[in-house]
Design an enzyme around this catalytic site. Structure first.
Site, PDB file in Angstrom:
ATOM      1  N   TRP A  61     -22.429   5.028 -30.870  1.00 57.19           N
ATOM      2  CA  TRP A  61     -21.592   3.867 -31.193  1.00 57.19           C
ATOM      3  C   TRP A  61     -21.442   2.907 -30.014  1.00 57.19           C
ATOM      4  O   TRP A  61     -21.341   3.335 -28.857  1.00 57.19           O
ATOM      5  CB  TRP A  61     -20.192   4.361 -31.572  1.00 57.19           C
ATOM      6  CG  TRP A  61     -19.163   3.277 -31.640  1.00 57.19           C
ATOM      7  CD1 TRP A  61     -18.422   2.773 -30.589  1.00 57.19           C
ATOM      8  CD2 TRP A  61     -18.755   2.539 -32.794  1.00 57.19           C
ATOM      9  NE1 TRP A  61     -17.575   1.773 -31.047  1.00 57.19           N
ATOM     10  CE2 TRP A  61     -17.760   1.619 -32.398  1.00 57.19           C
ATOM     11  CE3 TRP A  61     -19.131   2.575 -34.147  1.00 57.19           C
ATOM     12  CZ2 TRP A  61     -17.137   0.744 -33.284  1.00 57.19           C
ATOM     13  CZ3 TRP A  61     -18.509   1.703 -35.028  1.00 57.19           C
ATOM     14  CH2 TRP A  61     -17.524   0.803 -34.589  1.00 57.19           C
ATOM     15  N   ASP A  64     -17.537  -3.882 -28.254  1.00 57.04           N
ATOM     16  CA  ASP A  64     -17.557  -5.138 -27.488  1.00 57.04           C
ATOM     17  C   ASP A  64     -18.619  -5.189 -26.382  1.00 57.04           C
ATOM     18  O   ASP A  64     -18.759  -4.223 -25.634  1.00 57.04           O
ATOM     19  CB  ASP A  64     -16.222  -5.357 -26.776  1.00 57.04           C
ATOM     20  CG  ASP A  64     -15.022  -5.074 -27.644  1.00 57.04           C
ATOM     21  OD1 ASP A  64     -15.194  -4.932 -28.856  1.00 57.04           O
ATOM     22  OD2 ASP A  64     -13.919  -5.002 -27.090  1.00 57.04           O
ATOM     23  N   PHE A 120     -11.695   0.687 -21.349  1.00 56.26           N
ATOM     24  CA  PHE A 120     -11.751  -0.345 -22.379  1.00 56.26           C
ATOM     25  C   PHE A 120     -12.432  -1.612 -21.831  1.00 56.26           C
ATOM     26  O   PHE A 120     -12.914  -1.644 -20.710  1.00 56.26           O
ATOM     27  CB  PHE A 120     -10.342  -0.634 -22.910  1.00 56.26           C
ATOM     28  CG  PHE A 120      -9.947   0.225 -24.092  1.00 56.26           C
ATOM     29  CD1 PHE A 120     -10.604   1.416 -24.378  1.00 56.26           C
ATOM     30  CD2 PHE A 120      -8.919  -0.166 -24.944  1.00 56.26           C
ATOM     31  CE1 PHE A 120     -10.251   2.206 -25.477  1.00 56.26           C
ATOM     32  CE2 PHE A 120      -8.549   0.612 -26.045  1.00 56.26           C
ATOM     33  CZ  PHE A 120      -9.217   1.795 -26.311  1.00 56.26           C
ATOM     34  N   SER A 121     -12.402  -2.658 -22.646  1.00 55.87           N
ATOM     35  CA  SER A 121     -13.208  -3.848 -22.346  1.00 55.87           C
ATOM     36  C   SER A 121     -12.792  -4.597 -21.086  1.00 55.87           C
ATOM     37  O   SER A 121     -11.654  -4.507 -20.646  1.00 55.87           O
ATOM     38  CB  SER A 121     -13.151  -4.809 -23.528  1.00 55.87           C
ATOM     39  OG  SER A 121     -13.927  -4.283 -24.566  1.00 55.87           O
ATOM     40  N   ARG A 187      -4.807  -6.053 -22.553  1.00 54.95           N
ATOM     41  CA  ARG A 187      -6.135  -5.514 -22.234  1.00 54.95           C
ATOM     42  C   ARG A 187      -7.215  -6.601 -22.183  1.00 54.95           C
ATOM     43  O   ARG A 187      -6.961  -7.753 -22.457  1.00 54.95           O
ATOM     44  CB  ARG A 187      -6.531  -4.428 -23.233  1.00 54.95           C
ATOM     45  CG  ARG A 187      -6.261  -4.695 -24.691  1.00 54.95           C
ATOM     46  CD  ARG A 187      -6.703  -3.511 -25.541  1.00 54.95           C
ATOM     47  NE  ARG A 187      -6.914  -3.917 -26.915  1.00 54.95           N
ATOM     48  CZ  ARG A 187      -6.001  -3.771 -27.864  1.00 54.95           C
ATOM     49  NH1 ARG A 187      -4.826  -3.241 -27.594  1.00 54.95           N
ATOM     50  NH2 ARG A 187      -6.262  -4.182 -29.093  1.00 54.95           N
ATOM     51  N   ASP A 188      -8.412  -6.118 -21.806  1.00 49.72           N
ATOM     52  CA  ASP A 188      -9.652  -6.905 -21.819  1.00 49.72           C
ATOM     53  C   ASP A 188      -9.650  -8.060 -20.802  1.00 49.72           C
ATOM     54  O   ASP A 188      -9.829  -9.227 -21.180  1.00 49.72           O
ATOM     55  CB  ASP A 188      -9.936  -7.445 -23.235  1.00 49.72           C
ATOM     56  CG  ASP A 188      -9.693  -6.402 -24.319  1.00 49.72           C
ATOM     57  OD1 ASP A 188      -9.920  -5.206 -24.037  1.00 49.72           O
ATOM     58  OD2 ASP A 188      -9.265  -6.768 -25.427  1.00 49.72           O
ATOM     59  N   GLU A 246      -6.758 -10.270 -28.440  1.00 48.46           N
ATOM     60  CA  GLU A 246      -7.787  -9.445 -27.775  1.00 48.46           C
ATOM     61  C   GLU A 246      -8.955 -10.248 -27.173  1.00 48.46           C
ATOM     62  O   GLU A 246      -9.332 -11.284 -27.677  1.00 48.46           O
ATOM     63  CB  GLU A 246      -8.468  -8.453 -28.745  1.00 48.46           C
ATOM     64  CG  GLU A 246      -7.606  -7.522 -29.480  1.00 48.46           C
ATOM     65  CD  GLU A 246      -8.420  -6.481 -30.259  1.00 48.46           C
ATOM     66  OE1 GLU A 246      -7.967  -5.349 -30.303  1.00 48.46           O
ATOM     67  OE2 GLU A 246      -9.494  -6.808 -30.829  1.00 48.46           O
TER      68      GLU A 246
HETATM   69  C1  FRU Z   1     -11.818  -5.057 -29.314  1.00 40.66           C
HETATM   70  C2  FRU Z   1     -11.145  -3.879 -28.641  1.00 40.66           C
HETATM   71  C3  FRU Z   1     -10.613  -4.241 -27.284  1.00 40.66           C
HETATM   72  C4  FRU Z   1     -10.600  -2.917 -26.570  1.00 40.66           C
HETATM   73  C5  FRU Z   1     -11.841  -2.272 -27.109  1.00 40.66           C
HETATM   74  C6  FRU Z   1     -11.745  -0.778 -27.237  1.00 40.66           C
HETATM   75  O1  FRU Z   1     -12.801  -4.699 -30.199  1.00 40.66           O
HETATM   76  O2  FRU Z   1     -10.129  -3.366 -29.466  1.00 40.66           O
HETATM   77  O3  FRU Z   1      -9.368  -4.888 -27.314  1.00 40.66           O
HETATM   78  O4  FRU Z   1     -10.635  -3.077 -25.188  1.00 40.66           O
HETATM   79  O5  FRU Z   1     -12.079  -2.835 -28.369  1.00 40.66           O
HETATM   80  O6  FRU Z   1     -12.982  -0.228 -27.576  1.00 40.66           O
END
Ligand code: FRU
Length: 497
Positions: A61, A64, A120-121, A187-188, A246
């Site tokens: 899998w 992002d 995460f991202s 996040r991100d 996000e």
């Molecule tokens: C967006 C998200 C981000 C997060 C990541 C986790 O698709 O939800 O906000 O960092 O995917 O996989």
């Protein structure tokens, strides 16, 4: 007594040493159990549904795109990756490199979960001025800034002195931006160098909603930070908007190619965007919101930092959730990336808008081209009967007199003249006539269709599986419609050397 003191000091030294060792094992030495890349070599790119010119992971899998950055001849595409399964989980940064954004080589997973949290991202930058102080030799340091996903989330970083091949955690993976009080709802991080203020800037989505029942509940927030060294960050401003959710990206683009007239574009995961000005701390706009993609499967896009040329190029995740066509067909991989597109701001009668266009490097894959000009519908139909192609990059310009239907390998793209729009399934793409003409470009791979209307003024990115064994393209239209030009390029696979 002296002896006792000696033993006490000795014990203390052992304890201290043990603690620092424990810290290192938890953090710097990352969770090798997630380094599954060796097993990826068993897999190839030949499965029936494997996209042939869109990036996919050899196995498992992803979601992002992360850390998109160019350095020393290579585009780096990191991505949210589960190294162990075809479902979301164990988030790790997978990694691929390319010289041209078309041919990708997947590398071992780059940043692995540590300390009981996942990765995460986020984004990556090239530390041109050695702000972090980690440069070794002539290679600039690559710095990846990501969300450490263990509640309450915080922002952390890792750096690489060998062009992204190996990463070390900054400050043992501790927060460079501590939790802002929103638990998982922050996040991100997008990080970039802001030349005018000579500072690093971070753009962070910090929350949708406030306390239940308050007017702010629906508001999303973007928090801007600045830094001199990539580790100490100072909050600069907050921007509150309903549409924000996000994976923020924030880029400066020339308007109509004019470098003296640049504007900033802020967009989120679902690709709502605003255009405005940025002074290094605050983003100001007229609050008008637009959409950057009208397809059913475009999410969490970001653009390459440190682009080697004047282009700003983005890639999005073509999301299709758990039960994707790949998962259902038992493919060893799950999900795909969109084809890279340039981002340009152009002045239109309605104001300045974003245009997107497939990168010209796609031409490297052209294997056979068919070009027709100034044809009637009848003649076009005849010409098309000799065309056979599996992977397609085609463009058409026509003067509609009524509705038109293109059938590409069994997939229908219809033009509705009354509403001035194309439809593919539920996705509608505005394409009003300009001087009586309409233009459409279509990219078709084994599991996707991307429509670019009127030179990229409106784009739609969708999952779509063409009919197996059907390699035909046909057109039906009112006999008075003029086909000004029709170009069909058959593509070869980007996976063959
Ligand atoms: C967006 C998200 C981000 C997060 C990541 C986790 O698709 O939800 O906000 O960092 O995917 O996989």
């Amino acid at each position: 007594m002296k002896k006792n003191i000696f033993y006490f000091v000795f014990l203390l030294l052992i304890i201290c040493n043990k603690n620092s060792f424990a810290q290192n094992t938890n953090t710097n030495i990352q969770n090798q159990e997630m380094q599954t890349f060796d097993s990826y070599k068993e897999v190839d790119y030949n499965q029936t549904l494997r996209p042939q010119f869109h990036f996919t992971s050899l196995k498992n899998w992803f979601n992002d795109p992360n850390g998109m950055v160019w350095y020393d001849g290579e585009y780096h595409l990191f991505f949210q990756h589960n190294p162990k399964d075809t479902k979301h989980g164990n988030m790790t940064w997978g990694h691929a490199v390319s010289a041209d954004m078309v041919h990708w080589e997947q590398l071992p997973h780059a940043i692995l979960p540590y300390g009981g949290g996942t990765i995460f991202s986020g984004t990556a930058v090239i530390d041109q001025n050695n702000s972090l102080g980690k440069q070794k030799g002539n290679n600039k340091t690559m710095v990846a800034v990501f969300t450490f996903a263990k509640e309450p989330f915080y922002q952390a970083a890792a750096y690489s002195t060998d062009k992204g091949r190996t990463f070390q955690l900054v400050n043992n993976g501790a927060a460079i931006v501590p939790n802002q009080g929103f638990d998982k709802g922050e996040r991100d991080p997008k990080v970039f160098w802001h030349q005018a203020s000579k500072k690093w800037v971070m753009v962070l989505w910090v929350k949708r909603g406030a306390k239940e029942g308050t007017p702010e509940e629906k508001l999303g927030k973007v928090r801007f930070f600045t830094s001199d060294n990539l580790t100490d960050w100072t909050m600069a401003s907050d921007l509150e908007r309903e549409w924000v959710f996000e994976c923020m990206d924030f880029v400066e683009l020339p308007v109509d190619g004019n470098k003296d007239n640049k504007k900033w574009l802020l967009y989120d995961a679902s690709f709502d965007y605003e255009i405005g000005n940025f002074d290094g701390k605050t983003f100001t706009t007229d609050k008008k919101v637009f959409k950057g993609d009208f397809g059913t499967n475009f999410y969490a896009a970001q653009s390459f930092n440190n682009s080697p040329d004047d282009r700003t190029v983005m890639i999005g995740w073509m999301n299709q959730g758990k039960n994707s066509v790949f998962q259902n067909a038992g493919m060893p991989f799950n999900q795909q990336m969109s084809f890279p597109t340039t981002m340009e701001l152009r002045t239109t009668p309605e104001g300045v808008r974003l245009y997107r266009w497939p990168v010209k490097e796609v031409e490297k894959l052209y294997s056979k081209s068919y070009k027709f000009k100034n044809l009637s519908v009848e003649k076009t139909e005849k010409k098309l009967s000799s065309v056979k192609a599996e992977l397609i990059d085609m463009s058409i310009e026509f003067e509609p007199k009524n509705s038109i239907k293109l059938t590409i390998r069994g997939l229908e793209v219809a033009y509705d003249q009354k509403n001035g729009q194309f439809a593919f399934g539920t996705s509608k793409v505005a394409a009003p006539t300009i001087d009586g003409k309409v233009k459409l470009r279509v990219l078709l791979d084994r599991a996707s269709i991307e429509l670019f209307a009127n030179e990229g003024a409106a784009v739609s990115t969708c999952y779509a599986v063409p009919e197996v064994g059907n390699y035909s393209i046909s057109l039906s239209a009112d006999g008075n419609t003029k086909i000004n030009s029709l170009v069909i390029n058959e593509l070869k696979s980007s996976w063959t050397k």
